[in-house]
Design an enzyme around this catalytic site. Sequence first.
Site, short mmCIF file in Angstrom:
data_model
loop_
_atom_site.label_atom_id
_atom_site.label_comp_id
_atom_site.label_asym_id
_atom_site.label_seq_id
_atom_site.Cartn_x
_atom_site.Cartn_y
_atom_site.Cartn_z
N ASP A 226 0.84 -1.20 0.00
CA ASP A 226 0.00 0.00 0.00
C ASP A 226 0.88 1.26 0.00
O ASP A 226 0.59 2.23 -0.69
CB ASP A 226 -0.91 0.00 1.23
CG ASP A 226 -1.64 -1.33 1.36
OD1 ASP A 226 -2.29 -1.74 0.39
OD2 ASP A 226 -1.53 -1.99 2.42
N HIS B 187 -4.85 -3.35 6.23
CA HIS B 187 -4.62 -3.58 4.80
C HIS B 187 -5.98 -3.95 4.19
O HIS B 187 -6.31 -5.12 4.02
CB HIS B 187 -3.59 -4.70 4.60
CG HIS B 187 -3.45 -5.11 3.16
ND1 HIS B 187 -3.00 -4.26 2.19
CD2 HIS B 187 -3.74 -6.28 2.52
CE1 HIS B 187 -3.00 -4.88 1.02
NE2 HIS B 187 -3.46 -6.11 1.19
P1 NAD Z 1 -1.83 -18.38 -4.50
O1 NAD Z 1 -3.17 -19.02 -4.45
O2 NAD Z 1 -1.12 -18.26 -5.79
O3 NAD Z 1 -0.84 -19.16 -3.51
C1 NAD Z 1 -1.17 -19.46 -2.21
C2 NAD Z 1 -0.46 -20.74 -1.84
O4 NAD Z 1 -0.67 -20.96 -0.47
C3 NAD Z 1 -1.03 -21.97 -2.59
O5 NAD Z 1 0.04 -22.63 -3.27
C4 NAD Z 1 -1.61 -22.82 -1.49
O6 NAD Z 1 -1.47 -24.20 -1.73
C5 NAD Z 1 -0.79 -22.37 -0.30
N1 NAD Z 1 -1.40 -22.62 1.00
C6 NAD Z 1 -2.71 -22.59 1.33
N2 NAD Z 1 -2.88 -22.95 2.60
C7 NAD Z 1 -1.65 -23.20 3.10
C8 NAD Z 1 -1.17 -23.64 4.37
N3 NAD Z 1 -1.99 -23.89 5.37
N4 NAD Z 1 0.16 -23.81 4.51
C9 NAD Z 1 1.01 -23.59 3.51
N5 NAD Z 1 0.62 -23.19 2.28
C10 NAD Z 1 -0.70 -23.00 2.09
O7 NAD Z 1 -1.98 -16.96 -3.77
P2 NAD Z 1 -0.99 -15.72 -3.83
O8 NAD Z 1 -1.37 -14.87 -4.97
O9 NAD Z 1 0.41 -16.18 -3.69
O10 NAD Z 1 -1.47 -14.93 -2.52
C11 NAD Z 1 -1.27 -15.45 -1.24
C12 NAD Z 1 -1.97 -14.58 -0.21
O11 NAD Z 1 -1.38 -13.28 -0.17
C13 NAD Z 1 -3.46 -14.34 -0.48
O12 NAD Z 1 -4.17 -14.41 0.75
C14 NAD Z 1 -3.49 -12.92 -1.02
O13 NAD Z 1 -4.74 -12.30 -0.82
C15 NAD Z 1 -2.40 -12.29 -0.17
N6 NAD Z 1 -1.85 -11.02 -0.64
C16 NAD Z 1 -1.55 -10.09 0.30
C17 NAD Z 1 -0.99 -8.89 -0.07
C18 NAD Z 1 -0.66 -7.84 0.95
O14 NAD Z 1 -0.32 -6.71 0.55
N7 NAD Z 1 -0.71 -8.10 2.25
C19 NAD Z 1 -0.74 -8.64 -1.42
C20 NAD Z 1 -1.05 -9.62 -2.37
C21 NAD Z 1 -1.62 -10.82 -1.96
C1 LMR Z 2 -3.53 -6.54 -2.70
O1 LMR Z 2 -3.66 -5.51 -2.05
O2 LMR Z 2 -3.16 -6.55 -3.89
C2 LMR Z 2 -3.78 -7.87 -2.05
O3 LMR Z 2 -4.18 -7.69 -0.72
C3 LMR Z 2 -4.69 -8.74 -2.81
C4 LMR Z 2 -6.13 -8.31 -2.71
O4 LMR Z 2 -6.98 -9.16 -2.41
O5 LMR Z 2 -6.42 -7.13 -2.93
#
Ligand code: NAD
Ligand code: LMR
Length: 355
Positions: free
Chosen positions: A186, A214
């Site tokens: 962010d 967030h």
């Molecule tokens: P993705 O679906 O590509 O990958 C997630 C992975 O986590 C999958 O491979 C899944 O098998 C694994 N997983 C699920 N449960 C698990 C567990 N208990 N232990 C270990 N691994 C597990 O998703 P992504 O795009 O990599 O995003 C991951 C997370 O990050 C999502 O919740 C997304 O919303 C979040 N995210 C947060 C931010 C932020 O700014 N905070 C930004 C982008 C994404």
């Molecule tokens: C983001 O801010 O890109 C992540 O938290 C993914 C989402 O769900 O918005």
Amino acid sequence: MPLVQFLMMEKEIFLSQIYKEKYMKEINVAVTGGAGQIAYSLLPRLISGETFGRDTKVNLRLIEIPQVVDKLQGTIMELTDCSFEQTGQLVATSDIKEGVKDADWILLVGSIPRGIVIDGKKIEERSDLLKINGGIFTDQGAAIGELAKSDAKILVVGNPANTNALIGMNSANNSTQQWFAMTALDANRAKAQLAEKAAAEISSVKNMIIWGNHSPTMYPDPYNATINGASAAEVINDNQWIEDSYLPLVQQRGKAVIDARGASSAASAANAAIDTVKAVINPTKEGDCFSAAVVSDGSYGIPKGLIFGFPLRTNSNGKIEIIQGIELNEFAQTKIKVTTEELESEREAVADLIG
Ligand code: NAD
Ligand code: LMR
């Protein structure tokens, strides 16, 4: 090749191996969601020397759910093929305890992103993920509290990041470890918008604070952010743009990325995770801060115990502090109240998971 040149080269390789074996520091880093899309951008940068330094060898533990863990062998092949000098052992596991044992850093990325359809219903908001993802963080938190190093740092990326961190931290119940939820993405988004509007270099934007959650209630503070040392809001001098364009754009950027690319942000999220680790382990420059959510100690009137986005600084002794004395105008106070209330209601919703 002449013999002398060959021997010199061999000597250099030999010496660099000795140096690596004798003098490099060694740390253990665990990443959940190792086969996910964020991890794919994140992992090489964790073991390349970029994040933890050229003098640090990184043992990487990749943690996945049992159904997916075999795929990590392919990831490990690729990481091996990067041939970085700083790469230590590479391990794939579906056992969280094995993954986090003696870990210095744990990046909790593994969880379900929004945008997907579950039981015929599309997951629209990050908070809708609470019931699905929240449970993951109880077991992971407990394992971290028991087995990771006593000074371990934990960065929660999986959404809803603040409340997942709250669950994990409570479950860990280990006061010498330090939990963060990621708001650096962010902050980077906000910096980019302010720089573009002011036609300034990104490097001139400092002190970018993301207050609160967030989520769409976050407050990316344009008054305390600076552009070349002056308040960004004053430099831009366009309150209507700040309220009607800048704030909603930053608050809803995650959704805009999902709508545009059909998947949630990954490269920028991985980049923000790297930025957060670097900000935590390196002293913060004077006149700047970094953004992450940490447990509230009551600063700025935020209820104690919430995982809240604050302005942070890493001191020269490595201690992370909430920067005090930031001025908050009435507009800021209204926004901070909204995001605080949202975090309180998320905390209530997971009361059964935090004991
Ligand atoms: P993705 O679906 O590509 O990958 C997630 C992975 O986590 C999958 O491979 C899944 O098998 C694994 N997983 C699920 N449960 C698990 C567990 N208990 N232990 C270990 N691994 C597990 O998703 P992504 O795009 O990599 O995003 C991951 C997370 O990050 C999502 O919740 C997304 O919303 C979040 N995210 C947060 C931010 C932020 O700014 N905070 C930004 C982008 C994404
Ligand atoms: C983001 O801010 O890109 C992540 O938290 C993914 C989402 O769900 O918005």
